[in-house]
Write a protein that holds these residues in place. Structure first.
Motif, mmCIF file in Angstrom:
data_model
loop_
_atom_site.group_PDB
_atom_site.id
_atom_site.type_symbol
_atom_site.label_atom_id
_atom_site.label_comp_id
_atom_site.label_asym_id
_atom_site.label_seq_id
_atom_site.Cartn_x
_atom_site.Cartn_y
_atom_site.Cartn_z
ATOM 1 N N VAL A 126 1.082 -1.128 0.053
ATOM 2 C CA VAL A 126 0.170 -0.008 -0.322
ATOM 3 C C VAL A 126 0.921 0.965 0.066
ATOM 4 O O VAL A 126 1.444 0.632 1.071
ATOM 5 N N ALA A 127 0.194 1.832 -1.058
ATOM 6 C CA ALA A 127 1.440 3.533 -1.220
ATOM 7 C C ALA A 127 -0.004 4.917 -0.505
ATOM 8 O O ALA A 127 -0.849 4.674 -1.388
ATOM 9 N N VAL A 128 -0.097 5.463 0.423
ATOM 10 C CA VAL A 128 -0.529 6.230 0.777
ATOM 11 C C VAL A 128 0.119 7.738 0.498
ATOM 12 O O VAL A 128 1.044 8.268 1.195
ATOM 13 N N ASN A 129 -0.235 9.395 -0.496
ATOM 14 C CA ASN A 129 0.024 9.902 -0.518
ATOM 15 C C ASN A 129 -0.106 10.609 0.621
ATOM 16 O O ASN A 129 -1.389 11.251 0.465
ATOM 17 N N LEU A 130 0.533 11.452 1.300
ATOM 18 C CA LEU A 130 0.451 12.626 2.185
ATOM 19 C C LEU A 130 1.145 13.639 1.317
ATOM 20 O O LEU A 130 0.145 14.953 2.850
ATOM 21 N N THR A 131 1.033 14.535 0.802
ATOM 22 C CA THR A 131 0.945 15.280 0.476
ATOM 23 C C THR A 131 0.205 15.721 -0.413
ATOM 24 O O THR A 131 -1.075 15.256 -1.986
ATOM 25 N N LEU A 136 -2.864 3.541 -3.082
ATOM 26 C CA LEU A 136 -2.687 2.345 -3.867
ATOM 27 C C LEU A 136 -2.720 1.607 -3.561
ATOM 28 O O LEU A 136 -1.565 1.243 -2.431
ATOM 29 N N VAL A 137 -2.953 0.192 -3.579
ATOM 30 C CA VAL A 137 -2.867 -0.962 -3.204
ATOM 31 C C VAL A 137 -2.140 -1.912 -4.252
ATOM 32 O O VAL A 137 -3.033 -2.060 -5.965
ATOM 33 N N PHE A 138 -1.257 -2.031 -4.246
ATOM 34 C CA PHE A 138 -0.131 -3.250 -5.122
ATOM 35 C C PHE A 138 -0.617 -4.658 -4.996
ATOM 36 O O PHE A 138 -0.318 -5.126 -3.817
#
Length: 125
Positions: A51-56, A89-91
């Protein structure tokens, strides 16, 4: 951040999206990109999913730092994602790995491009 990524709410969301229940976080970190930073094309390791969580907030795509998803052979772009605050985003890395990279941050943004990354082991529900 790890508390959020390991929370019951996140586990329920990931179960709904992947049909697998996260059993543990294998790796967790925050990536930070400034001018000149990028990540080469790579494939995430074979845990169940990542999982990637954008923080910007308010990222300008003209600065670069875009996540580029490639086809299985790594030769054609399937998707290009502009970081949006709290977009997740889930890979799925259990069956196959997805080649991807983060393009170079080519300008001096007002703040760094940041994302929380977690890789999970999971069980099929």
């Amino acid at each position: 951040m790890k508390g959020l990524l390991n929370s019951p709410a996140m586990s329920e969301l990931l179960l709904h999206v992947t049909a697998r229940k996260p059993s543990r976080i294998v790796q967790c970190y925050v990536s930070r990109f400034r001018k000149g930073h990028f990540i080469y094309t790579h494939r995430d390791p074979g845990q169940s999913f990542g999982v990637a969580v954008n923080l910007t907030r308010r990222w300008d795509p003209n600065h670069g730092g875009l996540t580029v998803i490639l086809d299985e052979g790594g030769s054609a772009v399937r998707a290009c994602l502009v970081p949006v605050a709290f977009q997740t985003l889930v890979f799925d890395t259990s069956e196959r790995s997805t080649p991807h990279f983060v393009s170079m941050v080519s300008a001096t943004p007002p703040c760094a491009r940041m994302a929380a990354i977690a890789r999970y082991d999971a069980t099929v529900e």
